[in-house]
Design a protein around this motif. Structure first.
Motif, PDB file in Angstrom:
ATOM      1  N   VAL A   1      57.914 -62.767  28.126  1.00 19.48           N
ATOM      2  CA  VAL A   1      57.777 -63.814  27.245  1.00 19.48           C
ATOM      3  C   VAL A   1      56.442 -63.779  26.990  1.00 19.48           C
ATOM      4  O   VAL A   1      55.218 -63.807  27.714  1.00 19.48           O
ATOM      5  CB  VAL A   1      58.064 -65.051  28.237  1.00 19.48           C
TER       6      VAL A   1
ATOM      7  N   GLN B   1      59.880 -74.483  21.325  1.00 17.03           N
ATOM      8  CA  GLN B   1      58.481 -74.223  21.603  1.00 17.03           C
ATOM      9  C   GLN B   1      58.053 -74.904  22.730  1.00 17.03           C
ATOM     10  O   GLN B   1      58.133 -76.191  22.921  1.00 17.03           O
ATOM     11  CB  GLN B   1      57.526 -74.768  20.428  1.00 17.03           C
ATOM     12  N   VAL B   2      57.450 -74.273  23.614  1.00 16.84           N
ATOM     13  CA  VAL B   2      57.137 -74.825  25.186  1.00 16.84           C
ATOM     14  C   VAL B   2      55.676 -74.669  25.333  1.00 16.84           C
ATOM     15  O   VAL B   2      55.147 -73.625  25.411  1.00 16.84           O
ATOM     16  CB  VAL B   2      58.108 -73.866  26.122  1.00 16.84           C
TER      17      VAL B   2
ATOM     18  N   VAL C   1      61.704 -71.069  32.785  1.00 23.30           N
ATOM     19  CA  VAL C   1      60.770 -71.506  31.608  1.00 23.30           C
ATOM     20  C   VAL C   1      61.439 -70.554  30.537  1.00 23.30           C
ATOM     21  O   VAL C   1      61.487 -71.076  29.290  1.00 23.30           O
ATOM     22  CB  VAL C   1      59.016 -71.196  31.879  1.00 23.30           C
ATOM     23  N   LYS C   2      61.660 -69.444  30.672  1.00 24.58           N
ATOM     24  CA  LYS C   2      62.304 -68.343  29.743  1.00 24.58           C
ATOM     25  C   LYS C   2      63.574 -68.757  29.053  1.00 24.58           C
ATOM     26  O   LYS C   2      63.784 -68.727  27.963  1.00 24.58           O
ATOM     27  CB  LYS C   2      62.543 -67.107  30.504  1.00 24.58           C
TER      28      LYS C   2
ATOM     29  N   LYS D   1      54.602 -68.218  21.292  1.00 27.21           N
ATOM     30  CA  LYS D   1      54.038 -68.114  22.575  1.00 27.21           C
ATOM     31  C   LYS D   1      54.344 -69.363  23.550  1.00 27.21           C
ATOM     32  O   LYS D   1      54.138 -70.717  22.668  1.00 27.21           O
ATOM     33  CB  LYS D   1      52.767 -67.733  22.471  1.00 27.21           C
ATOM     34  N   VAL D   2      54.457 -69.119  24.750  1.00 27.65           N
ATOM     35  CA  VAL D   2      54.338 -70.286  25.520  1.00 27.65           C
ATOM     36  C   VAL D   2      53.000 -70.514  25.887  1.00 27.65           C
ATOM     37  O   VAL D   2      52.051 -69.556  26.117  1.00 27.65           O
ATOM     38  CB  VAL D   2      55.243 -69.926  26.909  1.00 27.65           C
TER      39      VAL D   2
ATOM     40  N   HIS E   1      62.482 -71.159  26.437  1.00 24.65           N
ATOM     41  CA  HIS E   1      62.043 -70.304  25.177  1.00 24.65           C
ATOM     42  C   HIS E   1      62.988 -69.474  24.342  1.00 24.65           C
ATOM     43  O   HIS E   1      63.069 -69.432  23.421  1.00 24.65           O
ATOM     44  CB  HIS E   1      61.009 -69.259  26.055  1.00 24.65           C
TER      45      HIS E   1
ATOM     46  N   THR F   1      52.698 -65.104  26.082  1.00 25.65           N
ATOM     47  CA  THR F   1      51.911 -66.469  26.649  1.00 25.65           C
ATOM     48  C   THR F   1      50.697 -66.494  26.219  1.00 25.65           C
ATOM     49  O   THR F   1      49.952 -65.607  26.033  1.00 25.65           O
ATOM     50  CB  THR F   1      52.144 -66.454  28.212  1.00 25.65           C
TER      51      THR F   1
ATOM     52  N   LEU G   1      55.677 -64.625  33.494  1.00 26.48           N
ATOM     53  CA  LEU G   1      56.152 -64.696  32.262  1.00 26.48           C
ATOM     54  C   LEU G   1      56.038 -63.441  31.467  1.00 26.48           C
ATOM     55  O   LEU G   1      57.117 -62.856  30.909  1.00 26.48           O
ATOM     56  CB  LEU G   1      55.589 -65.896  31.433  1.00 26.48           C
TER      57      LEU G   1
ATOM     58  N   ARG H   1      60.084 -78.905  20.193  1.00 28.73           N
ATOM     59  CA  ARG H   1      58.843 -78.664  20.767  1.00 28.73           C
ATOM     60  C   ARG H   1      58.671 -79.544  22.068  1.00 28.73           C
ATOM     61  O   ARG H   1      58.810 -80.566  21.967  1.00 28.73           O
ATOM     62  CB  ARG H   1      57.508 -78.838  19.682  1.00 28.73           C
TER      63      ARG H   1
ATOM     64  N   LEU I   1      52.209 -72.066  19.679  1.00 33.49           N
ATOM     65  CA  LEU I   1      53.462 -72.444  19.744  1.00 33.49           C
ATOM     66  C   LEU I   1      54.277 -71.851  18.761  1.00 33.49           C
ATOM     67  O   LEU I   1      55.477 -71.418  18.902  1.00 33.49           O
ATOM     68  CB  LEU I   1      53.449 -73.905  19.856  1.00 33.49           C
TER      69      LEU I   1
END
Ligand code: UDP
Length: 231
Positions: free
Chosen positions: A90, A42-43, A33-34, A120-121, A37, A92, A85, A4, A116
């Motif tokens: 993704v 966990q972002v 960011v993807k 989910k971002v 993920h 979010t 995203l 994380r 998270l």
């Protein structure tokens, strides 16, 4: 590899010379960011707002009001990044430190951790919710609240240096630093409040170039790691 992470993205990474909010740049950042993920991390993300408004850059105006504007700027960036995203598939959620129910959810640490864990971002908007703070400090704070393994500071330089590498060709690049060395040598890794909080809570910091994020996702050693380890 980190399970994380809290990733800080400066407003600068979302803007271009022509446009303060540049969707080409934001799409690129969303694709970066993807990668984290997709690698199973966990972002959580704290967006900066410096591309639109920085309270500390104003002189004649009331600082608290200007900082409120800065926090609103971070929310604009969070919503823009969320949009990109979502289009990349993704999942979010945006959580704000300041209530704005029409736009996003209100931040709670528990809600963020649940999101998270659900894959989910989580985009943290409005920094800490308090003036006189920066989004670097808000990143350290949120990283601790969500119990992240590390604070990832994605910059436009690839590491921490002893001096500005653009001005001083002799500048030394650091692979590893202790919190003390950053503080004692006044190295420009992050602001004082953020580094002090990380040192107090022993939260490792990774400073790297956003374009290297794929290597971070693969668990490679990139940029500069800052921790308490003197070895
Ligand atoms: N800000 C604030 N409290 C916070 C985080 C941010 O008041 O907890 C305001 C402050 O005015 C700051 C602006 O929001 O200058 C944008 O954040 P920052 O300068 O950290 O953005 P960045 O330079 O990383 O894009």
């Amino acid at each position: 590899m980190y399970k994380r992470v809290l990733l800080k993205i400066s407003g600068e990474a979302l803007s271009s010379a022509e446009r303060p909010v540049c969707f080409e740049k934001i799409e690129q950042t969303a694709a970066d960011v993807k990668k984290l993920h997709d690698a199973g991390m966990q972002v959580g993300i704290v967006t900066g707002g410096g591309n639109i408004m920085r309270g500390r850059d104003t002189v004649a105006q009331d600082r608290s009001r200007m900082d409120n504007m800065g926090m609103l700027a971070t929310a604009i960036n969070a919503l823009a990044l969320q949009d990109c995203l979502i289009r990349l598939g993704v999942p979010t959620v945006v959580m704000s430190a300041v209530a704005m129910h029409r736009f996003c959810e209100e931040f709670t640490a528990r809600g963020a951790v649940e999101a998270l864990e659900a894959g989910k971002v989580v985009l943290f908007a409005a920094g800490s919710g308090c003036p006189y703070f920066s989004t670097d400090t808000a990143s350290a704070l949120r990283a601790l609240e969500i119990k992240a393994d590390a604070l990832l500071l994605a910059k436009n330089v690839d590491a921490v240096y002893s001096a500005d590498p653009k001005k001083d060709p002799q500048a030394k690049k650091y692979d590893h630093l202790t919190y003390e060395k950053v503080l004692n040598d006044n190295l420009q890794a992050t602001d004082l409040t953020a580094i002090t909080l990380c040192r107090e809570q022993n939260l490792p910091i990774l400073v790297f170039a956003l374009k290297e994020i794929e290597r971070v996702a693969r668990g490679e050693a990139v940029g500069t790691r800052i921790d308490a380890n003197h070895a």
